[in-house]
Design a protein around this motif. Structure first.
Motif, PDB file in Angstrom:
ATOM      1  N   LEU A  78      43.761  44.081  -5.544  1.00  0.00           N
ATOM      2  CA  LEU A  78      43.075  43.695  -4.328  1.00  0.00           C
ATOM      3  C   LEU A  78      43.434  44.720  -3.254  1.00  0.00           C
ATOM      4  O   LEU A  78      44.623  45.010  -3.039  1.00  0.00           O
ATOM      5  CB  LEU A  78      43.510  42.296  -3.892  1.00  0.00           C
ATOM      6  CG  LEU A  78      42.817  41.689  -2.694  1.00  0.00           C
ATOM      7  CD1 LEU A  78      41.349  41.412  -3.019  1.00  0.00           C
ATOM      8  CD2 LEU A  78      43.518  40.404  -2.292  1.00  0.00           C
ATOM      9  N   TYR A  79      42.428  45.280  -2.594  1.00  0.00           N
ATOM     10  CA  TYR A  79      42.622  46.359  -1.622  1.00  0.00           C
ATOM     11  C   TYR A  79      41.812  46.077  -0.369  1.00  0.00           C
ATOM     12  O   TYR A  79      40.665  45.649  -0.461  1.00  0.00           O
ATOM     13  CB  TYR A  79      42.183  47.709  -2.220  1.00  0.00           C
ATOM     14  CG  TYR A  79      43.007  48.088  -3.419  1.00  0.00           C
ATOM     15  CD1 TYR A  79      44.042  49.007  -3.311  1.00  0.00           C
ATOM     16  CD2 TYR A  79      42.772  47.507  -4.660  1.00  0.00           C
ATOM     17  CE1 TYR A  79      44.824  49.333  -4.411  1.00  0.00           C
ATOM     18  CE2 TYR A  79      43.549  47.823  -5.763  1.00  0.00           C
ATOM     19  CZ  TYR A  79      44.571  48.734  -5.629  1.00  0.00           C
ATOM     20  OH  TYR A  79      45.348  49.044  -6.716  1.00  0.00           O
ATOM     21  N   ASP A  80      42.415  46.312   0.789  1.00  0.00           N
ATOM     22  CA  ASP A  80      41.719  46.187   2.060  1.00  0.00           C
ATOM     23  C   ASP A  80      41.480  47.575   2.641  1.00  0.00           C
ATOM     24  O   ASP A  80      42.354  48.443   2.568  1.00  0.00           O
ATOM     25  CB  ASP A  80      42.530  45.358   3.052  1.00  0.00           C
ATOM     26  CG  ASP A  80      42.512  43.875   2.715  1.00  0.00           C
ATOM     27  OD1 ASP A  80      41.550  43.418   2.065  1.00  0.00           O
ATOM     28  OD2 ASP A  80      43.456  43.174   3.104  1.00  0.00           O
ATOM     29  N   VAL A  81      40.300  47.756   3.201  1.00  0.00           N
ATOM     30  CA  VAL A  81      39.934  49.028   3.817  1.00  0.00           C
ATOM     31  C   VAL A  81      39.427  48.737   5.228  1.00  0.00           C
ATOM     32  O   VAL A  81      38.537  47.897   5.416  1.00  0.00           O
ATOM     33  CB  VAL A  81      38.819  49.753   3.027  1.00  0.00           C
ATOM     34  CG1 VAL A  81      38.524  51.109   3.656  1.00  0.00           C
ATOM     35  CG2 VAL A  81      39.189  49.896   1.559  1.00  0.00           C
TER      36      VAL A  81
ATOM     37  N   GLU B 176      47.460  58.686  -2.015  1.00  0.00           N
ATOM     38  CA  GLU B 176      48.735  58.187  -2.540  1.00  0.00           C
ATOM     39  C   GLU B 176      48.466  56.924  -3.341  1.00  0.00           C
ATOM     40  O   GLU B 176      47.466  56.243  -3.090  1.00  0.00           O
ATOM     41  CB  GLU B 176      49.694  57.864  -1.390  1.00  0.00           C
ATOM     42  CG  GLU B 176      50.044  59.043  -0.521  1.00  0.00           C
ATOM     43  CD  GLU B 176      50.872  58.669   0.695  1.00  0.00           C
ATOM     44  OE1 GLU B 176      51.428  59.586   1.300  1.00  0.00           O
ATOM     45  OE2 GLU B 176      50.956  57.469   1.037  1.00  0.00           O
ATOM     46  N   PRO B 177      49.334  56.592  -4.282  1.00  0.00           N
ATOM     47  CA  PRO B 177      49.137  55.350  -5.020  1.00  0.00           C
ATOM     48  C   PRO B 177      49.059  54.148  -4.069  1.00  0.00           C
ATOM     49  O   PRO B 177      49.963  53.929  -3.260  1.00  0.00           O
ATOM     50  CB  PRO B 177      50.369  55.264  -5.922  1.00  0.00           C
ATOM     51  CG  PRO B 177      50.805  56.692  -6.089  1.00  0.00           C
ATOM     52  CD  PRO B 177      50.494  57.343  -4.758  1.00  0.00           C
ATOM     53  N   GLY B 178      47.939  53.443  -4.126  1.00  0.00           N
ATOM     54  CA  GLY B 178      47.769  52.258  -3.291  1.00  0.00           C
ATOM     55  C   GLY B 178      47.409  52.533  -1.848  1.00  0.00           C
ATOM     56  O   GLY B 178      47.296  51.605  -1.045  1.00  0.00           O
TER      57      GLY B 178
ATOM     58  N   LEU C  49      44.409  50.196   1.689  1.00  0.00           N
ATOM     59  CA  LEU C  49      45.771  49.800   1.341  1.00  0.00           C
ATOM     60  C   LEU C  49      45.756  48.741   0.250  1.00  0.00           C
ATOM     61  O   LEU C  49      44.951  47.800   0.298  1.00  0.00           O
ATOM     62  CB  LEU C  49      46.494  49.221   2.565  1.00  0.00           C
ATOM     63  CG  LEU C  49      46.771  50.195   3.699  1.00  0.00           C
ATOM     64  CD1 LEU C  49      47.242  49.446   4.928  1.00  0.00           C
ATOM     65  CD2 LEU C  49      47.794  51.215   3.264  1.00  0.00           C
ATOM     66  N   ARG C  50      46.648  48.898  -0.726  1.00  0.00           N
ATOM     67  CA  ARG C  50      46.799  47.885  -1.773  1.00  0.00           C
ATOM     68  C   ARG C  50      47.413  46.631  -1.162  1.00  0.00           C
ATOM     69  O   ARG C  50      48.375  46.699  -0.423  1.00  0.00           O
ATOM     70  CB  ARG C  50      47.716  48.400  -2.878  1.00  0.00           C
ATOM     71  CG  ARG C  50      48.006  47.362  -3.943  1.00  0.00           C
ATOM     72  CD  ARG C  50      49.077  47.721  -4.979  1.00  0.00           C
ATOM     73  NE  ARG C  50      49.467  49.099  -5.066  1.00  0.00           N
ATOM     74  CZ  ARG C  50      50.599  49.584  -4.558  1.00  0.00           C
ATOM     75  NH1 ARG C  50      51.410  48.809  -3.874  1.00  0.00           N
ATOM     76  NH2 ARG C  50      50.908  50.853  -4.725  1.00  0.00           N
TER      77      ARG C  50
END
Length: 136
Positions: free
Chosen positions: A109-112, A30-32, A99-100
């Protein structure tokens, strides 16, 4: 979950030979937001018989790539950092959830978070993206 036939990352993932070779499965696109899982094989372990950190990074990076390609503009990594929190072994299944956190102009910026099958955190990854002027 978005329709797999219409997501912009579908074409990217169909050509992603590295993720396919590692047996990665896209659970959410999904987006983001993306979720990708991978079962750890014997050939994915290092000399200490634990999952090679580079492969944990690769799993997180794949989820990041899916999450940050939110539209038809090709977006790539500008940088990433990872903290390894727990070791895993062959036979375990790892799941990376991206997640964005922020997106402005051409950057994001994205955290995984990577967890094992018990839901215990294995690694935390932060990726910084930049959108190119090319389209998918």
């Amino acid at each position: 979950m978005a329709d797999a036939a219409t997501t912009p990352t579908r074409a990217m993932m169909q050509r992603d030979q590295a993720s396919a070779a590692l047996g990665m499965v896209v659970e959410v696109d999904e987006p983001g937001h993306a979720v990708v899982s991978m079962r750890v094989r014997d050939d994915m372990t290092n000399g200490f018989h634990i999952t090679h950190g580079g492969l944990v990074f690769t799993l997180a990076d794949t989820a990041f790539a899916i999450a940050c390609n939110e539209d038809h503009t090709i977006t790539v990594a500008a940088g990433a950092d990872i903290s390894f929190l727990k070791s895993t072994v062959a036979g375990q299944t790892l799941t990376a959830t991206a997640l964005r956190r922020a997106r402005s102009g051409r950057t994001g910026l994205y955290d995984v978070t990577v967890v094992d099958e018990q839901g215990d955190a294995v690694a935390e990854f932060r990726g910084r993206s930049i959108s190119t002027n090319r389209t998918i």
